[in-house]
Scaffold this active site. Structure first.
Site, PDB file in Angstrom:
ATOM      1  N   GLU A  80      57.687  79.390  18.383  1.00  0.00           N
ATOM      2  CA  GLU A  80      57.534  80.120  17.030  1.00  0.00           C
ATOM      3  C   GLU A  80      57.938  81.478  17.138  1.00  0.00           C
ATOM      4  OE1 GLU A  80      56.012  79.555  14.313  1.00  0.00           O
ATOM      5  OE2 GLU A  80      55.405  77.495  14.499  1.00  0.00           O
ATOM      6  N   SER A 337      -4.896  63.847  26.174  1.00  0.00           N
ATOM      7  CA  SER A 337      -5.345  63.797  27.593  1.00  0.00           C
ATOM      8  C   SER A 337      -4.396  64.534  28.600  1.00  0.00           C
ATOM      9  CB  SER A 337      -5.928  62.475  27.894  1.00  0.00           C
ATOM     10  OG  SER A 337      -7.007  62.089  27.368  1.00  0.00           O
TER      11      SER A 337
END
Length: 771
Positions: A80, A337
């Site tokens: 690029e 419980s």
């Protein structure tokens, strides 16, 4: 006359001033100002768990340069922008070349844009015109003025368009290739390098042939930079990409952290991808066997680090019929419980009990509160170990009554487990049976205390969270309770060995009305919690912790290679095994043999053997003295004996337990029958008997009439008697007086009468609604 060199200085100064003024007048848009990073939540290895797109539904996974493959960065700058590291933001040679190609061919052949110019167009979009290109050039120069080359390259790596809703190399790598960008091959690096040139036309998931042609162009450009074999291998590799799909692991945790960890674009978590996938698969599989609208939740935590490895807030995030959006890990629900292990651990620390302390599982009333057991039956005399393993309610309430409800809740809070009560409600005895609400994540952190020598922890969801641990109980109490839950205690180990679930200590819970089913447990390595129910609170009859939550808990432990603790934990200092006596609770070695009719092996903590709780109904000491006739062996009193007599002693059982003793034991531990010569004053017919109702009698309630009543009397005693209705003391009368009993509702009623001499009678009647 102004000299030439001064003219140049003035011109340069004016130009610099103009640049600064323009820079201030037209500041650079902040990167991501109008389109911020999508928030991505990642696992501990960087795998995305869930991505939250921005307002334009664009996915970006923020990444630093050192987290990207060097192959990609090398290909990017070589293809690029070869001059990226030295030009000032614009490459004049590339611009001249692009302009010449435009004049010769009559169209744009190459744009001449540098990486810096592409970043400028990303943060400040411009039209593809001469004016737009000029503005792009100025922005590029401005970028170079304010940012380093590394910063500019980082912006490109994170914002470059990659097709569809993807931006940035990390998002593209994860979405198309299913891997992080630091693991790219040569071919993959080249593919992602060229993709931003035409992101819509080169998408590898839609146009693989077109993408391969463009990729190969990059690979050929890299010849000489990359080795020839590497380029050849890359050229032979076909382009393949998976279809775009949103990452969706631990989605509810991701949503939770997105809200709590604001201003972060990338949120790291402690989640282990394999563990999370396994737990989610187990929940989805289990959900298929459950009715509609029933959800599940589970959480797995590493005990050593307090890091949460798996977090499933609902059964299946794609199934909205099961309230998939409701996170039940953090929902406050009745724990049933599951608080009982903490109660017994606290009572051990307070010196109230040892592992085999005698408790009464019989109908009892505690200031009007009359708990029952889940099985609607009672077991009579039980130990702490038996009460915990069988999850008996009445013994738990008996222990809580001794410890204190408010104190119990405060001790839980001190250890990091905060309970939620209804507005205006205060802690009461019902808290041990689910009378308050708790969260699954808090419960898992608290249960870890049983595997961490009494230290509870706050679960950690992100690596940066500080480690917080709180003393929940002593090391000795944690060991004893964990041993009971895992093996049943000394007696359970001797009878059943280690059992089928060796290495896991867990407790189940079921809330009132079958609304919540829980199972929470620990091994040496992990703490796991499971919840099953409907998030809207609708009851699920027949769903309780033992049959729907516990099997899933065991499956989760088994799914981890080191989920079980196969080596027994060492016994901590201060904990020892001792032979103790029932009913007094003392050591065998400390008492007389005749006061120790039943022996049990118990875990003793701190060298103390707490005595059995005082009788809640009958006054008097723990030892009963009585007299027997020397010849007949029958019971007498000095004032009615006609011959010689001897004084005897026996350990007194709690009055509520005497009717529940086995016949052989009752004969051995209770005083003998009264001699005939003393019958007139104490036992005329050889025993006491309730009259006025018969055992098993059925009473019908007439509609609209007053509650039925019965006038009861005692035959066989003139002494003071105590009357109990369903375990609740309702009166004290002499044997010659009438006791009135009222039956306010339909149901079963157990009526017991007994005196201080050990005599009792018990009947049961049923009250039914009349037609």
């Amino acid at each position: 006359m102004i000299r030439p060199y001064r003219t140049w200085w003035i011109a340069a100064l004016c130009a610099a001033s103009a640049v600064l003024i323009l820079d201030r007048m037209f500041p650079l848009p902040a990167p991501g100002r109008d389109s911020p990073y999508a928030v991505v939540v990642v696992a501990r290895d960087g795998t995305p768990l869930r991505a939250f797109p921005d307002k334009d539904h664009v996915w970006r996974h923020p990444v630093a340069l050192n987290e990207v493959s060097p192959l990609y960065l090398e290909a990017l700058t070589a293809y690029e922008d070869r001059a990226f590291w030295w030009h000032p933001g614009v490459n004049p040679f590339a611009l001249v070349r692009a302009g010449w190609q435009w004049l010769v061919h009559g169209k744009v052949v190459s744009g001449g844009s540098t990486i810096t110019m592409q970043v400028a167009r990303i943060i400040d979009p411009t039209p593809r015109t001469v004016h737009g290109k000029l503005r792009q050039i100025l922005r590029a120069l401005q970028l170079e003025l304010h940012h380093s080359k590394a910063d500019i390259l980082t912006l490109y790596v994170n914002y470059a368009p990659m097709g569809g809703v993807l931006e940035g190399v990390e998002a593209a790598s994860r979405a198309y290739l299913g891997k992080p960008s630091n693991r790219l091959t040569h071919a993959e690096a080249a593919l992602l390098t060229v993709l931003p040139q035409m992101p819509s036309l080169l998408r590898p998931d839609r146009f693989p042939q077109r993408a391969q042609v463009a990729r190969d162009k990059v690979l050929r450009r890299m010849q000489g930079r990359w080795s020839a074999p590497a380029v050849a291998d890359a050229l032979s590799e076909p382009v393949y990409a998976q279809s775009l799909r949103e990452p969706m692991l631990a989605p509810l945790l991701a949503q939770r952290l997105k809200r709590s960890e604001r201003r972060q674009n990338r949120i790291g978590t402690t989640i282990d991808v394999q563990a999370q996938s396994t737990v989610e698969a187990l929940l989805i599989d289990r959900a298929r066997m459950l009715p509609p609208r029933v959800s599940l939740a589970a959480m797995v935590m590493d005990n050593a680090t307090a890091e949460v490895l798996a977090y499933a807030g609902s059964a299946d995030f794609t199934d909205r019929d099961r309230f998939s959006h409701v996170d039940m890990v953090r929902a406050a629900r009745s724990p049933g419980s599951t608080l009982k292990p903490f109660l017994y651990a606290f009572a051990l620390d307070e010196g109230l009990i040892h592992s085999e302390s005698l408790l009464s599982d019989t109908p009892q009333s505690f200031s009007g509160y009359q708990p029952g057991n889940f099985q609607q039956a009672f077991n009579g005399p039980v130990s702490v170990s038996e009460a915990l393993v069988k999850s008996l309610n009445v013994p738990a309430v008996e222990v809580l009554d001794q410890l204190g409800s408010a104190r119990f809740v405060a001790m839980l809070r001190r250890g990091g487990l905060k309970l939620d009560f209804p507005r205006g409600a205060e802690p009461s005895l019902s808290v041990i049976l689910g009378g308050a609400a708790a969260r699954l994540d808090d419960m898992v952190g608290a249960y870890a205390a049983f595997a961490r020598k009494g230290m509870a922890v706050t679960p950690r969801f992100i690596p940066s969270a500080s480690r917080q641990e709180q003393r929940m109980m002593s090391e000795g109490a944690a060991f004893i309770v964990r041993d009971i839950l895992e093996t049943g205690g000394p007696l359970g180990r001797a009878v059943e060995g280690q059992g089928a679930y060796q290495g896991i200590a867990w407790k189940t819970g079921t809330s009132f009305g079958f609304r919540d089913a829980w199972a929470v447990g620990v091994s040496s390595r992990y703490s796991v919690g499971v919840w099953v129910g409907r998030p809207d609170g609708t009851p699920n009859p027949g769903f309780f912790g033992a049959n729907v939550a516990a099997p899933l808990l065991v499956d989760i432990f088994n799914a981890f290679p080191d989920g079980r603790s196969l080596n027994p934990e060492p016994v901590p200092a201060g904990v020892s095994q001792e032979k103790i006596c029932w009913p007094l609770g003392m050591r065998v070695a400390e008492g007389d043999a005749h006061l120790c009719p039943v022996q049990r092996t118990a875990w003793i903590f701190g060298g103390t053997t707490p005595p059995t709780f005082a009788d809640r109904v009958r006054n008097g000491g723990p030892v009963l003295a009585y007299y027997v006739d020397r010849r007949s062996g029958l019971r007498v009193m000095p004032d009615c004996a006609t011959a010689g007599f001897d004084r005897r002693e026996t350990a007194r059982w709690p009055s509520s337990l005497e009717p529940w003793l086995e016949p052989a034991l009752r004969k051995r531990v209770l005083p003998p029958p009264w001699a005939p010569e003393c019958a007139g004053a104490y036992r005329p017919d050889g025993g006491i008997k309730i009259v006025g109702l018969s055992d098993g009698e059925i009473i019908r309630r007439a509609p609209g009439k007053a509650n039925p009543r019965a006038n009861l009397e005692i035959r066989g005693s003139r002494a003071e008697l105590m009357w109990m209705l369903n375990g609740h003391l309702i009166g004290r009368q002499r044997g010659t007086e009438v006791q009135t009993v009222e039956f306010p509702t339909a149901g079963r009623y157990d009526i017991t009468a007994f005196d201080d001499f050990g005599q009792f009678d018990r009947i049961s009647v049923s009250v039914m609604a009349g037609n």
